[in-house]
Scaffold this active site. Structure first.
Site, PDB file in Angstrom:
ATOM      1  N   GLY A   1       6.787  -6.720   1.978  1.00 13.95           N
ATOM      2  CA  GLY A   1       6.312  -6.178   0.699  1.00 13.95           C
ATOM      3  C   GLY A   1       4.843  -5.794   0.707  1.00 13.95           C
ATOM      4  O   GLY A   1       4.216  -5.669  -0.338  1.00 13.95           O
ATOM      5  N   LYS A   2       4.282  -5.611   1.897  1.00  7.81           N
ATOM      6  CA  LYS A   2       2.853  -5.288   1.982  1.00  7.81           C
ATOM      7  C   LYS A   2       2.624  -3.773   2.101  1.00  7.81           C
ATOM      8  O   LYS A   2       1.519  -3.297   1.937  1.00  7.81           O
ATOM      9  CB  LYS A   2       2.223  -5.994   3.183  1.00  7.81           C
ATOM     10  CG  LYS A   2       2.294  -7.522   3.096  1.00  7.81           C
ATOM     11  CD  LYS A   2       1.909  -8.170   4.423  1.00  7.81           C
ATOM     12  CE  LYS A   2       2.169  -9.672   4.401  1.00  7.81           C
ATOM     13  NZ  LYS A   2       2.090 -10.269   5.754  1.00  7.81           N
ATOM     14  N   ILE A   3       3.683  -3.070   2.440  1.00  9.80           N
ATOM     15  CA  ILE A   3       3.625  -1.609   2.520  1.00  9.80           C
ATOM     16  C   ILE A   3       4.852  -1.097   1.782  1.00  9.80           C
ATOM     17  O   ILE A   3       5.919  -1.702   1.849  1.00  9.80           O
ATOM     18  CB  ILE A   3       3.621  -1.140   4.001  1.00  9.80           C
ATOM     19  CG1 ILE A   3       2.300  -1.544   4.684  1.00  9.80           C
ATOM     20  CG2 ILE A   3       3.824   0.371   4.087  1.00  9.80           C
ATOM     21  CD1 ILE A   3       2.154  -1.059   6.108  1.00  9.80           C
TER      22      ILE A   3
ATOM     23  N   VAL B   1       0.853  -1.194   0.000  1.00 15.24           N
ATOM     24  CA  VAL B   1       0.000   0.000   0.000  1.00 15.24           C
ATOM     25  C   VAL B   1       0.889   1.244   0.000  1.00 15.24           C
ATOM     26  O   VAL B   1       2.062   1.195   0.387  1.00 15.24           O
ATOM     27  CB  VAL B   1      -0.951   0.042   1.225  1.00 15.24           C
ATOM     28  CG1 VAL B   1      -1.886  -1.164   1.252  1.00 15.24           C
ATOM     29  CG2 VAL B   1      -0.181   0.139   2.523  1.00 15.24           C
TER      30      VAL B   1
ATOM     31  N   ALA C   1       5.467  -4.587   8.070  1.00 11.59           N
ATOM     32  CA  ALA C   1       4.854  -5.018   6.801  1.00 11.59           C
ATOM     33  C   ALA C   1       5.691  -4.615   5.593  1.00 11.59           C
ATOM     34  O   ALA C   1       5.528  -5.186   4.510  1.00 11.59           O
ATOM     35  CB  ALA C   1       3.443  -4.456   6.686  1.00 11.59           C
TER      36      ALA C   1
END
Lengths: 309, 309, 309, 309
Positions: free
Chosen positions: B277-279, B249, B273
């Site tokens: 690789g989620k943020i 994100v 995160a």
């Protein structure tokens, strides 16, 4: 009127000896810890108790995997409800990968560049996660297509467990012992991503209703149900709600750092569940405020000592 | 070097005025609160932001339902991921039932006898829950059998929303606006019990993979994604993991009372995160320690003021 | 039976408007926040209320110093009980030093080498602390030796306040307004070290009994006492215990992140103090779980709006 | 790179055996608990370590009084800094009163009418507190007036300890062993009220500077200083600040449920104290998130087992 009794530490005291002294305190943390060890020991020594263990938080990667494996192996746990993360990490170790010691102060952008992902002060290699993806695909291929068209998570995890070579894997021992591991949030994990990817290419329909039927049946047929709740989240609530059909669990222990005031299910006191018919009565409940990764190993040691007597 | 600037309260100050002063503090809670209001306002005023809202805890029964409804109605939220409990409570209100003021000191055995169930200091009548069961059955019957054989939770909830008469229901406005509400743990709620019961009698297959495909597509196609995270649990993680396919994100705000040390995803700092690789990056993140039922209404008011300018 | 009313956010809503909507929720965080703003407004608008403010945690260095200064200046606070740390940081700013923006991830060994000391993500220069030592010595020298032989902390802080050139210092305004700042733990701070050092060379006897007599008298003579409790610690308990001679405070608001289960006074619910005779009755109490550095500025703005009406 | 090692529970395992397995986990709670037991054992077995114990929260009334007494009796603790409350409760038990088992759900107005005061789920009779007042007056009368004119808290408590008949009182054993108990917030307790009342009638000047000189001297003369920190509050900070003259403590263990984000000293990580020169280095520090009334008895048992080897 009942009085507080002080704890007296003696030479050659076992954990269960100390826990008995702590239960005699009756109040605050010591009273609750002592009571929890006693109830856990009662569950362990009574084969009529169906022990349902809910696990949220990094119990498997945080060093408690072998404890779980031994409890399942000895038949001291009869059902587990856990997160996709714990299953993912069990499979990673089952494929030969290890968790790496990091620090909560590590820079996450640097870790990302190095191919490492972080859980507090614990690291996992992205390469291991890629390996898991390939293995999951391969293991899914071994499951007959017809089975894959309507499969529960506990069935899927038995299939995986039977294919893992590591006999100290939680999935492996669960499969061998036919002990169900329910994973209602399996979609929400690295393993879940692999399942989703697979489902885009080949038939795979996971049916959570099948899981719930199995869990409700276990609960319904048990003479007594004891809930052992490590952390909150969906696993906690899932064990409790499944027991509402039998009028609630008979005993429950919860260890949590979550707080009640926000009103979330994770931090809710067990008593609240009585009003929902998920727990039967007040006197076999205990909530212990603390970190399950610290307290559960100690409580388990104490309860096993009690159960052996 | 940058310095702390003190907050100065003035006459006729709006929330956004105060939040700007708080952001200038730069440190501790005020700095984070001020930054969160600014980022939320940026998300609200930028139509290229896909705003994904995750909700755990009693946000709907705790008085914030209308806030959510208005945000969805104005197009300021583009996807919601929430618990089965919040959906259940929205439907209860949608069926005309109200939540009752209780006390956290209420005796739960007495409540049980009175047919009341408790969420901290909030009560719900068991009769309302029974009404929900009948209504759910009826509403499911209106969905074509073929559709029921392979349905995502967001589709199911649109169907429910279109059938609820209460136009101030979250499901209703989501349906009207074609805004998806994802409920990966729908099985784990009172509504979930009703769905399971129905599935034992008539065809009903909920397919979480369909949900995930939709969520990933939304994320993938968005120019920018902003995560607004109220509480932890599966909703938080689900929003983040779905965004790993686009590299994370672009901005995220989280409000939580959970702590990081236990290693669970709920209390994890957003920075963690990044390593998954989620943020994407550090500078558009803010974690606010506090109760979302208190802070989110205030932040929303401030952010709306900013967005109007 | 009373029902939960949802919050409705409108255009041009003030904090007090929003707080009234939140109070109508009646439950969970919103109900408590709304009630707290109302009670605080009642205290502010009633001159018969002796407002006793207890402050623990970095309220002064964390950007709230000016809020405190304005409240004291307007006569809206009649006594403060705080930690040595808050007094120290007020004097540092009063001597012209500023607090520096750091990060909670800073390496403390590196900071030490650079002469910087850390409070979470806030830094202070060791040079500033050395300056404080010299200034304290000088200011103490200005106090007549006879006075120094038996001095209360509130008297000492008035002396310091009158000598500080910064008129926006909390000590300065307290001195000007003859509003006592009690510091029962003054010894336990950087300022305390300076006082101790001085006492090794020249006469200085701080007499906490004089402080307590003053605080008890204030409490005893007040028509009504309202306690505003930011954080826990000794300041919280001190305000409450001093009011036991009058049968307890009449109203109290506490904002804390501390939890009750450990049994410490900091996290104890206000109700507990009723059993000790430190608080009069249940209905004018409110505990808000949250960070005072975030919530107090917002509550103050709302309460001032209410008080002006 | 270092890896997580799983915990293996075995038959006839002592707490120290388990703690060693937990230390091998290296991460999360288990790693910290295991490390804390090891460091505590090193402190116990090394006579060059001056062990300074800080105690906040209801450690004495909560059943840990005998543990403290035994540690002092064996010379395993060399200085204690604690709250007025713990001293008060030790004296109450020393006068023959016992703490009563209550419930955190008790109605405080009812308790007040019954003459009972509450600490979470623990009760104390007001009659016991009145007895304490008379006894304190009597014990103070036995102290020569000249001594009373300039007395440190540690001296005062030695006087009280020598007059208490209960040889299992903490004050009594401290007096016998000439181990100082510092009580910088003695004024802020039921005992403190009695001291203040006395000071209004007869000479009594408590001089906290004398206490601080003694504490600094102990620290300065010690080859090594180890801090054992149970809970936060003034006791924690007091031990640390007193050690700043020697460049900081050499090792420290803290057990707390307080959180760091608010910026208060209670919840601050020990590392922060390095930047203030209160702790020497990173590698002998450990913060354990948990309830000290639960964890300290277990850790003590494990550390004593280690120290005996």
């Amino acid at each position: 009127m009942s009085y507080v009794s002080p704890i007296k530490i003696k030479r050659r005291m076992t954990v269960s000896d100390l826990a008995r002294q702590m239960e005699a305190v009756k109040v605050l943390g010591p009273g609750r810890f002592g009571k929890a060890v006693r109830i856990l020991g009662e569950m362990f020594s009574d084969q009529h108790y169906c022990k349902m263990l809910s696990i949220a938080g990094p119990i498997v990667p945080g060093g408690l995997r072998s404890i779980l494996v031994d409890l399942v192996d000895k038949g001291l746990v009869n059902a587990i409800v856990t997160t996709g993360a714990n299953v993912t990490h069990d499979m990673l170790e089952g494929l030969g990968h290890r968790h790496i010691v990091g620090s909560e102060m590590d820079n996450d952008e640097t870790l990302r560049e190095k191919g490492l992902s972080r859980i507090y002060d614990l690291l996992v290699r992205q390469k291991a996660i890629e390996h898991l993806e390939r293995s999951t695909r391969h293991m899914l291929d071994q499951i007959p297509t017809e089975t894959r068209r309507n499969i529960a998570t506990f069935e899927l995890l038995w299939h995986f467990g039977s294919q893992l070579k590591d006999k100290r894997s939680l999935l492996s021992v669960a499969s061998r012992k036919s002990m169900p591991i329910f994973c209602p949030g399996i979609f929400d994990s690295m393993l879940g991503l692999d399942l989703w990817t697979y489902s885009q290419l080949k038939p795979l329909f996971i049916n959570p209703f099948k899981d719930f039927s199995k869990l409700v049946n276990l609960s319904y047929e048990a003479k007594r149900v004891g809930a052992i709740i490590l952390g909150g989240g969906m696993p906690k609530h899932h064990v409790l709600i499944a027991n509402s059909y039998r009028g609630g669990v008979d005993a429950a222990i919860q260890i949590t750092l979550d707080r009640p005031e926000g009103g979330g299910a994770s931090g809710a006191p067990l008593e609240e569940a009585i009003s929902w018919g998920k727990i039967k009565k007040r006197d076999s409940l205990v909530t212990l405020i603390g970190d399950a990764t610290v307290l559960f190993p100690i409580m388990t040691l104490g309860a096993l000592e009690n159960a052996r007597k």
